[in-house]
Design a protein around this motif. Structure first.
Motif, PDB file in Angstrom:
ATOM      1  N   MET A   1       0.912  -1.241   0.154  1.00 44.68           N
ATOM      2  CA  MET A   1       0.358  -0.284   0.009  1.00 44.68           C
ATOM      3  C   MET A   1       0.699   1.177   0.124  1.00 44.68           C
ATOM      4  O   MET A   1       2.042   1.110   0.739  1.00 44.68           O
ATOM      5  CB  MET A   1      -0.507   0.096   0.795  1.00 44.68           C
ATOM      6  N   PHE A   2       0.429   2.538  -0.832  1.00 43.48           N
ATOM      7  CA  PHE A   2       0.820   3.646  -0.932  1.00 43.48           C
ATOM      8  C   PHE A   2       1.322   4.038   0.183  1.00 43.48           C
ATOM      9  O   PHE A   2      -0.401   4.294   1.483  1.00 43.48           O
ATOM     10  CB  PHE A   2       0.459   4.401  -1.998  1.00 43.48           C
ATOM     11  N   ASP A   3       2.471   4.669   1.039  1.00 43.13           N
ATOM     12  CA  ASP A   3       2.235   5.576   2.261  1.00 43.13           C
ATOM     13  C   ASP A   3       2.825   6.850   1.496  1.00 43.13           C
ATOM     14  O   ASP A   3       4.042   7.018   1.540  1.00 43.13           O
ATOM     15  CB  ASP A   3       3.484   4.640   3.703  1.00 43.13           C
ATOM     16  N   PRO A   4       1.447   7.644   2.190  1.00 41.61           N
ATOM     17  CA  PRO A   4       2.283   8.900   1.362  1.00 41.61           C
ATOM     18  C   PRO A   4       3.710   9.582   2.297  1.00 41.61           C
ATOM     19  O   PRO A   4       3.355   8.779   3.389  1.00 41.61           O
ATOM     20  CB  PRO A   4       1.433   9.698   1.942  1.00 41.61           C
ATOM     21  N   THR A   5       4.295  10.319   1.171  1.00 40.36           N
ATOM     22  CA  THR A   5       5.882  11.444   2.347  1.00 40.36           C
ATOM     23  C   THR A   5       5.310  12.198   3.131  1.00 40.36           C
ATOM     24  O   THR A   5       3.909  13.066   2.931  1.00 40.36           O
ATOM     25  CB  THR A   5       6.858  11.273   1.172  1.00 40.36           C
ATOM     26  N   ILE A   6       5.617  13.004   3.802  1.00 40.50           N
ATOM     27  CA  ILE A   6       5.188  13.739   4.788  1.00 40.50           C
ATOM     28  C   ILE A   6       5.467  15.534   3.758  1.00 40.50           C
ATOM     29  O   ILE A   6       4.520  15.839   4.059  1.00 40.50           O
ATOM     30  CB  ILE A   6       6.827  14.116   5.414  1.00 40.50           C
ATOM     31  N   PHE A   7       6.290  15.432   2.796  1.00 36.58           N
ATOM     32  CA  PHE A   7       5.577  16.152   1.597  1.00 36.58           C
ATOM     33  C   PHE A   7       4.516  16.274   1.044  1.00 36.58           C
ATOM     34  O   PHE A   7       3.799  17.182   0.763  1.00 36.58           O
ATOM     35  CB  PHE A   7       5.978  16.029   0.623  1.00 36.58           C
ATOM     36  N   ALA A  73      15.703  10.037   3.824  1.00 39.33           N
ATOM     37  CA  ALA A  73      15.697   9.241   5.067  1.00 39.33           C
ATOM     38  C   ALA A  73      14.153   9.103   5.503  1.00 39.33           C
ATOM     39  O   ALA A  73      13.988   8.323   6.409  1.00 39.33           O
ATOM     40  CB  ALA A  73      15.620  10.740   5.895  1.00 39.33           C
ATOM     41  N   GLU A  74      13.369   9.615   5.111  1.00 39.82           N
ATOM     42  CA  GLU A  74      11.606   8.887   5.493  1.00 39.82           C
ATOM     43  C   GLU A  74      11.113   8.188   5.283  1.00 39.82           C
ATOM     44  O   GLU A  74      10.975   6.835   5.709  1.00 39.82           O
ATOM     45  CB  GLU A  74      10.819  10.853   4.657  1.00 39.82           C
ATOM     46  N   ILE A  75      11.702   7.634   3.412  1.00 34.45           N
ATOM     47  CA  ILE A  75      11.485   6.830   3.306  1.00 34.45           C
ATOM     48  C   ILE A  75      12.043   5.003   3.633  1.00 34.45           C
ATOM     49  O   ILE A  75      11.975   4.142   3.813  1.00 34.45           O
ATOM     50  CB  ILE A  75      11.408   6.548   1.553  1.00 34.45           C
ATOM     51  N   LEU A  76      13.747   5.282   3.890  1.00 32.16           N
ATOM     52  CA  LEU A  76      14.408   4.405   4.509  1.00 32.16           C
ATOM     53  C   LEU A  76      14.566   4.319   5.378  1.00 32.16           C
ATOM     54  O   LEU A  76      15.019   3.310   6.571  1.00 32.16           O
ATOM     55  CB  LEU A  76      15.386   4.622   3.940  1.00 32.16           C
ATOM     56  N   GLU A  77      13.750   5.045   6.088  1.00 34.51           N
ATOM     57  CA  GLU A  77      13.496   5.363   7.421  1.00 34.51           C
ATOM     58  C   GLU A  77      14.573   5.124   8.574  1.00 34.51           C
ATOM     59  O   GLU A  77      15.304   4.506   9.440  1.00 34.51           O
ATOM     60  CB  GLU A  77      12.446   3.763   8.667  1.00 34.51           C
ATOM     61  N   THR A  78      15.410   6.196   7.995  1.00 38.13           N
ATOM     62  CA  THR A  78      17.341   6.538   8.741  1.00 38.13           C
ATOM     63  C   THR A  78      17.493   6.720  10.303  1.00 38.13           C
ATOM     64  O   THR A  78      16.876   7.709  10.481  1.00 38.13           O
ATOM     65  CB  THR A  78      17.327   7.118   7.518  1.00 38.13           C
ATOM     66  N   PRO A  79      18.200   5.452  10.954  1.00 40.26           N
ATOM     67  CA  PRO A  79      17.865   6.081  12.030  1.00 40.26           C
ATOM     68  C   PRO A  79      18.756   7.454  12.624  1.00 40.26           C
ATOM     69  O   PRO A  79      19.095   7.892  11.829  1.00 40.26           O
ATOM     70  CB  PRO A  79      18.731   5.053  13.127  1.00 40.26           C
TER      71      PRO A  79
END
Length: 171
Positions: A1-7, A73-79
């Motif tokens: 499922m598509f997860d929209p970005t913050i943008f 950073a958001e898509i890859l969930e970079t710590p």
């Protein structure tokens, strides 16, 4: 499922607020909208322009940008990374006499926005026009990124933009 970005989430929220003021309230008229993906640098940019109703000769533009570092950073969930978007405002107006009008505009922006970064005013005119009318682009950049935690601040932001349009029309 598509997860929209913050943008995407912030863009849709801004659009909803402004289009409600246009379509439902008749308080503003949307005069331009742009939603860009820059493939060269992998960034996103959204801007929406609007005027007050009735028109005053002053236009506002809200700009939202997401750069590669934040998107990845958001898509890859970079710590450790805190992704977000850059927010800036532009106001377009014309002034007859640059120095006094620009000083008044600077004071107005300081009163309404209390900016951490001073607004930048860029004056231009068409050579040969007599008398020369100066086009003034007033840009206000916010120093910190915004994200979904700032969603509840967006209606107040738009209210401040409208107040700024009303006050600039009086200068």
């Amino acid at each position: 499922m598509f997860d929209p970005t913050i943008f995407e989430n912030l863009k849709v929220a801004l659009e909803n607020i402004i289009y409600d003021l246009d379509n439902l309230d008749g308080k503003v008229l949307v005069t331009g909208r742009s939603d860009r993906l820059d493939m060269a640098v992998m960034s996103r940019e959204f801007n929406i322009r609007f005027d007050l109703v009735p028109a005053t000769g002053v236009t506002a533009e809200i700009r939202l940008e997401a750069f590669l570092k934040d998107l990845s950073a958001e898509i890859l969930e970079t710590p450790g990374d805190v992704p977000g978007c850059a927010l800036s405002l532009r106001f377009y107006t014309e002034v007859d006499e640059g120095q006094s009008a620009c000083n008044a505009i600077r004071e107005l922006m300081n009163v309404i926005w209390e900016p951490q970064v001073p607004p930048i005013q860029t004056l231009s005119y068409v050579f040969g026009d007599h008398p020369a009318v100066l086009s003034n682009r007033i840009e206000l950049k916010f120093p910190h990124k915004i994200n979904e935690n700032n969603m509840s601040d967006l209606p107040s932001l738009v209210d401040h933009v409208i107040r700024t349009l009303e006050e600039l029309a009086r200068i």
